[in-house]
Scaffold this motif. Structure first.
Motif, PDB file in Angstrom:
ATOM      1  N   ASP A   1       0.832  -1.212   0.000  1.00  0.00           N
ATOM      2  CA  ASP A   1       0.000   0.000   0.000  1.00  0.00           C
ATOM      3  C   ASP A   1       0.865   1.261   0.000  1.00  0.00           C
ATOM      4  N   LYS A   2       1.981   1.206   0.732  1.00  0.00           N
ATOM      5  CA  LYS A   2       2.898   2.353   0.787  1.00  0.00           C
ATOM      6  C   LYS A   2       3.472   2.630  -0.595  1.00  0.00           C
ATOM      7  N   GLU A   3       3.865   1.537  -1.260  1.00  0.00           N
ATOM      8  CA  GLU A   3       4.447   1.639  -2.606  1.00  0.00           C
ATOM      9  C   GLU A   3       3.409   2.265  -3.559  1.00  0.00           C
ATOM     10  N   VAL A   4       2.145   1.813  -3.417  1.00  0.00           N
ATOM     11  CA  VAL A   4       1.068   2.332  -4.272  1.00  0.00           C
ATOM     12  C   VAL A   4       0.863   3.830  -3.983  1.00  0.00           C
ATOM     13  N   ALA A   5       0.911   4.179  -2.708  1.00  0.00           N
ATOM     14  CA  ALA A   5       0.715   5.591  -2.341  1.00  0.00           C
ATOM     15  C   ALA A   5       1.813   6.459  -2.954  1.00  0.00           C
ATOM     16  N   LYS A   6       3.033   5.901  -2.954  1.00  0.00           N
ATOM     17  CA  LYS A   6       4.159   6.649  -3.558  1.00  0.00           C
ATOM     18  C   LYS A   6       3.890   6.885  -5.044  1.00  0.00           C
ATOM     19  N   GLY A   7       3.420   5.819  -5.706  1.00  0.00           N
ATOM     20  CA  GLY A   7       3.103   5.890  -7.138  1.00  0.00           C
ATOM     21  C   GLY A   7       2.036   6.932  -7.411  1.00  0.00           C
ATOM     22  N   ARG A   8       1.026   6.957  -6.539  1.00  0.00           N
ATOM     23  CA  ARG A   8      -0.090   7.901  -6.722  1.00  0.00           C
ATOM     24  C   ARG A   8       0.434   9.333  -6.649  1.00  0.00           C
ATOM     25  N   LYS A   9       1.352   9.557  -5.704  1.00  0.00           N
ATOM     26  CA  LYS A   9       1.908  10.891  -5.523  1.00  0.00           C
ATOM     27  C   LYS A   9       2.731  11.294  -6.763  1.00  0.00           C
ATOM     28  N   LYS A  10       3.526  10.311  -7.227  1.00  0.00           N
ATOM     29  CA  LYS A  10       4.454  10.593  -8.339  1.00  0.00           C
ATOM     30  C   LYS A  10       3.686  10.876  -9.638  1.00  0.00           C
ATOM     31  N   PHE A  11       2.695  10.033  -9.940  1.00  0.00           N
ATOM     32  CA  PHE A  11       2.022  10.158 -11.241  1.00  0.00           C
ATOM     33  C   PHE A  11       0.764  11.025 -11.191  1.00  0.00           C
ATOM     34  N   ALA A  12       0.391  11.428 -10.001  1.00  0.00           N
ATOM     35  CA  ALA A  12      -0.777  12.319  -9.783  1.00  0.00           C
ATOM     36  C   ALA A  12      -1.976  11.902 -10.633  1.00  0.00           C
ATOM     37  N   ASP A  13      -2.471  12.811 -11.488  1.00  0.00           N
ATOM     38  CA  ASP A  13      -3.716  12.547 -12.223  1.00  0.00           C
ATOM     39  C   ASP A  13      -3.607  11.391 -13.213  1.00  0.00           C
ATOM     40  N   ASN A  14      -2.388  11.100 -13.644  1.00  0.00           N
ATOM     41  CA  ASN A  14      -2.216  10.018 -14.621  1.00  0.00           C
ATOM     42  C   ASN A  14      -2.117   8.642 -13.973  1.00  0.00           C
ATOM     43  N   PHE A  15      -2.311   8.606 -12.655  1.00  0.00           N
ATOM     44  CA  PHE A  15      -2.081   7.338 -11.946  1.00  0.00           C
ATOM     45  C   PHE A  15      -3.182   6.320 -12.237  1.00  0.00           C
ATOM     46  N   ASP A  16      -2.768   5.118 -12.647  1.00  0.00           N
ATOM     47  CA  ASP A  16      -3.715   4.037 -12.871  1.00  0.00           C
ATOM     48  C   ASP A  16      -3.329   2.909 -11.904  1.00  0.00           C
ATOM     49  N   GLU A  17      -4.108   2.790 -10.815  1.00  0.00           N
ATOM     50  CA  GLU A  17      -3.696   1.886  -9.732  1.00  0.00           C
ATOM     51  C   GLU A  17      -3.590   0.436 -10.199  1.00  0.00           C
ATOM     52  N   ALA A  18      -4.569  -0.011 -10.989  1.00  0.00           N
ATOM     53  CA  ALA A  18      -4.568  -1.415 -11.424  1.00  0.00           C
ATOM     54  C   ALA A  18      -3.303  -1.709 -12.233  1.00  0.00           C
ATOM     55  N   GLN A  19      -2.978  -0.774 -13.117  1.00  0.00           N
ATOM     56  CA  GLN A  19      -1.791  -0.978 -13.960  1.00  0.00           C
ATOM     57  C   GLN A  19      -0.517  -0.964 -13.105  1.00  0.00           C
ATOM     58  N   PHE A  20      -0.478  -0.046 -12.149  1.00  0.00           N
ATOM     59  CA  PHE A  20       0.687   0.065 -11.267  1.00  0.00           C
ATOM     60  C   PHE A  20       0.903  -1.242 -10.498  1.00  0.00           C
ATOM     61  N   ARG A  21      -0.207  -1.777  -9.960  1.00  0.00           N
ATOM     62  CA  ARG A  21      -0.111  -3.025  -9.191  1.00  0.00           C
ATOM     63  C   ARG A  21       0.332  -4.199 -10.077  1.00  0.00           C
ATOM     64  N   ALA A  22      -0.046  -4.120 -11.354  1.00  0.00           N
ATOM     65  CA  ALA A  22       0.257  -5.236 -12.258  1.00  0.00           C
ATOM     66  C   ALA A  22       1.662  -5.154 -12.844  1.00  0.00           C
ATOM     67  N   THR A  23       2.323  -4.006 -12.698  1.00  0.00           N
ATOM     68  CA  THR A  23       3.617  -3.861 -13.382  1.00  0.00           C
ATOM     69  C   THR A  23       4.784  -3.440 -12.480  1.00  0.00           C
ATOM     70  N   ASN A  24       4.504  -2.770 -11.377  1.00  0.00           N
ATOM     71  CA  ASN A  24       5.618  -2.283 -10.548  1.00  0.00           C
ATOM     72  C   ASN A  24       6.389  -3.472  -9.946  1.00  0.00           C
ATOM     73  N   PRO A  25       7.698  -3.557 -10.192  1.00  0.00           N
ATOM     74  CA  PRO A  25       8.452  -4.748  -9.748  1.00  0.00           C
ATOM     75  C   PRO A  25       8.422  -4.949  -8.229  1.00  0.00           C
ATOM     76  N   ASN A  26       8.497  -3.855  -7.444  1.00  0.00           N
ATOM     77  CA  ASN A  26       8.464  -4.009  -5.974  1.00  0.00           C
ATOM     78  C   ASN A  26       7.133  -4.596  -5.513  1.00  0.00           C
ATOM     79  N   VAL A  27       6.059  -4.053  -6.110  1.00  0.00           N
ATOM     80  CA  VAL A  27       4.720  -4.542  -5.729  1.00  0.00           C
ATOM     81  C   VAL A  27       4.585  -6.013  -6.128  1.00  0.00           C
TER      82      VAL A  27
END
Ligand code: ATP
Length: 512
Positions: A117-143
């Motif tokens: 969840d922390k990693e996802v929150a970081k992603g949300r902050k970084k990509f702001a409006d362009n953030f796609d949570e499902a895609q982030f969860r499916a591709t981020n290597p740490n997650v």
């Protein structure tokens, strides 16, 4: 404020205002046992009344009973509790503390999920409006790496629990390098099964045959009275038997306030149906029970069903109604289609024929059972945690208010003379004497009216009635509404009807 802080505040609020006290507090308490105070017992009674009426009053084919906590010990053999009502337990040799092996693993998983969840929150902050949570969860290597760990542990744990493989469960704890939160060491014993039933001894028998158990569920009292109720009540299938009562479980990990206690109350209803019709009734009760919860207004988004994929061998459908407690979604109620397992087992163990003659089909059979089983205390906790609000007022002050549904509120109306003057006191007393015949009221004359309002807010009283000097001449009082804090002038003669319209149990029952 975090959910954790809010929960802590709620616990101290419930103590301060007489809802819930730790048991035996002057002796430093008894773990996982709580007492209900003057407000808590009113709230609990209202919840029980709501459930009872929804079952017994609203359904002509459901009746209620009150069976004993002590029952013949063979009942628990027949039900499977003596042999299989176990939790896997593990001790830490250094801290001498005892844990549920599956809970240690669940906590381990929760920690990894928090990392994700922390990693996802970081992603949300970084990509702001362009953030796609499902895609982030499916591709981020740490997650992905962490999620893989979670999936593997979950799978291994489910297999070990299913196979009753205690060595595998221990190995998993070792492999995950789980340390005892107290000693910080990995010095674990083997995992053992621990029976959750409390036992005691009959006075006039000295050997094992005198062993009695404190019931771990109320349902068995219903099953063993099936014939009594069916015959004496001339009940026709489908019909139900409802019961509210205490149950006892020697829980290894007891925490989260009144969520998991060693002595608690259940509200259970066993619905007896024709074999083959149980799944229809299962979905009927699944929907009815959720409607019961929703009527209390705790918030639609706070509930979800959790259908069981892995069923007990005797069940052919099971679901939990989960509630979003301050510590996340957890089971509040179970709805189970239990086939003819329980009645058949009692037939076998008692040697008595437990069957129903169906006059329409002209055959006898062991009825099938759909049960709804809900914890009173977990419902109290759900109601308390949704009701508790801290509000900033316009004047900068804060008020703590319990926004209970008026039908559940412990006190319905507070009668308050504006000042301590004889004529106001006697007028207020008169109003109180009339209202107290129907409603749970409080009378208060001490402190400023503002302070008295705050105290009533804190216990969730929906109405305050203030008697002032004008009351003497115009027979009107100020009626204050808890949630909006609005005040209106109403005549004394109207009071009863206004209050009744809001606090009546009908307001809940008509919604289900
Ligand atoms: P859990 O998985 O949380 O231990 P359970 O599946 O063992 O619960 P059931 O045997 O289905 O629970 O009991 C029915 C209901 O009784 C539960 O949904 C819950 O509301 C309540 N209940 C069970 N155990 C406890 C407890 N120790 N303290 C308070 N309520 C409980």
């Amino acid at each position: 404020m975090t959910q954790e802080e809010l929960f802590k505040n709620l616990i101290s609020h419930t103590k301060e205002y007489g809802f819930i006290f730790p048991s035996s507090e002057i002796y430093d308490g008894l773990s996982a046992v709580y007492d209900y105070g003057q407000m808590g017992s009113e709230l609990k009674n209202n919840i029980k009344r709501y459930w009872w009426d929804s079952m017994v009053k609203l359904n002509q084919n459901i009746v209620g009973i009150d069976s004993c906590i002590f029952m013949h010990p063979k009942i628990w053999k027949a039900s499977g509790h003596v042999d299989a009502f176990n939790d896997p337990l593990i001790d830490n040799k250094d801290s001498k503390k005892r844990y549920r092996a599956d809970v240690l693993l669940e906590d381990y998983i929760a920690k990894i999920e928090a990392k994700i969840d922390k990693e996802v929150a970081k992603g949300r902050k970084k990509f702001a409006d362009n953030f796609d949570e499902a895609q982030f969860r499916a591709t981020n290597p740490n997650v992905l790496r962490e999620q893989k760990k979670v999936d593997e542990v979950r799978e291994k744990m489910a297999k070990a629990l299913n196979d009753n493989d205690l060595a595998a469960l221990k190995q998993l704890i070792v492999d995950c390098e789980i340390v005892d939160p107290i000693s910080g060491t990995r010095n674990w014993t083997d995992v053992r099964q621990f029976n959750l039933m409390f036992s005691t001894q009959l006075g006039n028998i000295s050997d094992e045959t005198g062993t009695l158990y404190l019931r771990p569920e109320t349902a068995q009292g219903i099953f063993v009275n099936f014939l009594n109720v069916q015959k004496s009540g001339r009940m026709k299938i489908p019909f139900g038997i409802a019961q509210i009562g205490k149950a006892f479980r020697n829980e290894i990990v007891a925490r989260q306030f009144i969520f998991r206690m060693r002595e608690f109350e259940q509200m259970e209803m066993q619905f007896f149906v024709r074999p083959g019709e149980e799944l229809e009734w299962f979905s009927h009760w699944k929907q009815k029970r959720l409607a019961w919860h929703l009527a209390m207004g705790l918030g639609e988004g706070r509930y979800r069903y959790h259908d069981h994929e892995k069923l007990a061998h005797y069940a052919n459908a099971a679901t939990d109604i989960e509630y979003n407690f301050p510590f996340g979604f957890k089971e509040l109620e179970g709805i189970h289609s239990r086939t003819d397992f329980d009645l058949s087992r009692h037939q076998e163990f008692s040697g008595r024929k437990i069957q129903y003659f169906d006059p329409e089909q002209n055959i006898s059979y062991v009825p099938y059972v759909v049960e709804t089983s809900i914890g009173v205390d977990r419902t109290v906790l759900a109601v308390l945690s949704s009701a508790y609000c801290l509000e900033k007022l316009e004047n900068g002050e804060e008020r703590a208010v319990m926004k209970f549904h008026p039908a559940l509120a412990p006190v319905k109306i507070a009668v308050l003379p504006l000042v301590k003057k004889e004529e106001l006191i006697s007028s207020a007393q008169k109003i109180l004497d009339e209202l107290k015949l129907d409603f749970n009221c409080q009378y208060e004359e001490k402190d400023t009216i503002g302070k008295r309002y705050r105290r009533q807010d804190a216990i969730g009283t929906p109405y305050c009635v203030t008697v002032d000097f004008e009351t003497i001449s115009d027979n009107k009082v100020t009626l204050r509404h808890r949630d909006t804090m609005e005040q209106e002038r109403v005549s004394i003669a109207e009071l009863h009807a206004i209050v009744e319209a809001k606090v009546s149990m009908k307001r809940l029952l008509e919604k289900i």
